[in-house]
Design an enzyme around this catalytic site. Sequence first.
Site, PDB file in Angstrom:
ATOM      1  N   ASN A  92       0.681   5.220   1.151  1.00 19.69           N
ATOM      2  CA  ASN A  92      -0.098   6.072   2.037  1.00 19.69           C
ATOM      3  C   ASN A  92       0.029   7.535   1.650  1.00 19.69           C
ATOM      4  O   ASN A  92       1.100   8.006   1.293  1.00 19.69           O
ATOM      5  CB  ASN A  92       0.357   5.895   3.490  1.00 19.69           C
ATOM      6  CG  ASN A  92       0.035   4.526   4.032  1.00 19.69           C
ATOM      7  OD1 ASN A  92       0.512   3.517   3.521  1.00 19.69           O
ATOM      8  ND2 ASN A  92      -0.784   4.477   5.064  1.00 19.69           N
ATOM      9  N   THR A 102       0.837  -1.198   0.000  1.00 19.69           N
ATOM     10  CA  THR A 102       0.000   0.000   0.000  1.00 19.69           C
ATOM     11  C   THR A 102       0.873   1.249   0.000  1.00 19.69           C
ATOM     12  O   THR A 102       1.984   1.244   0.516  1.00 19.69           O
ATOM     13  CB  THR A 102      -0.932   0.029   1.231  1.00 19.69           C
ATOM     14  OG1 THR A 102      -0.151  -0.090   2.431  1.00 19.69           O
ATOM     15  CG2 THR A 102      -1.948  -1.085   1.169  1.00 19.69           C
ATOM     16  N   GLU A 153      -5.032   4.647   2.766  1.00 19.45           N
ATOM     17  CA  GLU A 153      -4.084   3.651   2.280  1.00 19.45           C
ATOM     18  C   GLU A 153      -4.496   3.212   0.879  1.00 19.45           C
ATOM     19  O   GLU A 153      -5.623   2.764   0.666  1.00 19.45           O
ATOM     20  CB  GLU A 153      -4.045   2.447   3.224  1.00 19.45           C
ATOM     21  CG  GLU A 153      -3.622   2.805   4.641  1.00 19.45           C
ATOM     22  CD  GLU A 153      -3.667   1.604   5.572  1.00 19.45           C
ATOM     23  OE1 GLU A 153      -2.747   0.777   5.531  1.00 19.45           O
ATOM     24  OE2 GLU A 153      -4.651   1.493   6.325  1.00 19.45           O
TER      25      GLU A 153
END
Length: 234
Positions: free
Chosen positions: A48, A46, A151
């Site tokens: 962010n 992911t 995210e």
Amino acid sequence: MSLPNPDNRPLLIGPPTGPEAPFPFRMEGKVISGFGRGSKELGIPTANLPVDDENTWIKNIDSGIYFGWASLKLPASHPNSVLYQKPPTSEPMMEPVQQQQQQQSQQQEGGGESAQQQKLVDQQTGQWQIYPMVMSIGYNPFYKNTVRSAEVHVLGQFAADFYEVEMRLLVTGFIRNEKDYSGLEALIADIQFDCEVARHSLARKGWRVRELGVKEGEEEEEGGGELDGSWLVR
């Protein structure tokens, strides 16, 4: 291989014509380090983005899973950049006369010094590249987060991370509410199905951004996507 779908969730979100109000939303910023569990625990990397007061729509939007398009301004040094050139293993040394001849040839072919300078700027700053994405906005009840986060899972295979790279998001729709899980496997299964929902939903002409051009296998006269994604690349 079909993915587990115990809740009989649909693979398509929204009408074929494209996003409905209040979508799409926009968000941008530099990729920051997150909780460090996307790749390690979930096998789903992911990226962010900071959630701040400038993104006023986030403050009023429901926590949950969203989908849309992400653009990354990958530098030329990144292996996934369209500007990336693999370093040669070895190059023979050129004599000064050869170097001068090569420089003159490059100036003639590339339009002179200004073209070379522009090429250098592109290599340093990168070019925008568009990918489908799924994003989680909220507290992630499974991990009991106390800070609201955004995210983003960019749906692509990357040979290196891209911390501090500029990223823009065009959020086109809502998939589901966030929820708690009895175990990690159930969480991973739901995330994987979210990704399939995004891929299928964004494949439709009304949801595909025009800037991606015509898909492989499509005829030119059929045209590409119909969604305006110009903000992602300008």
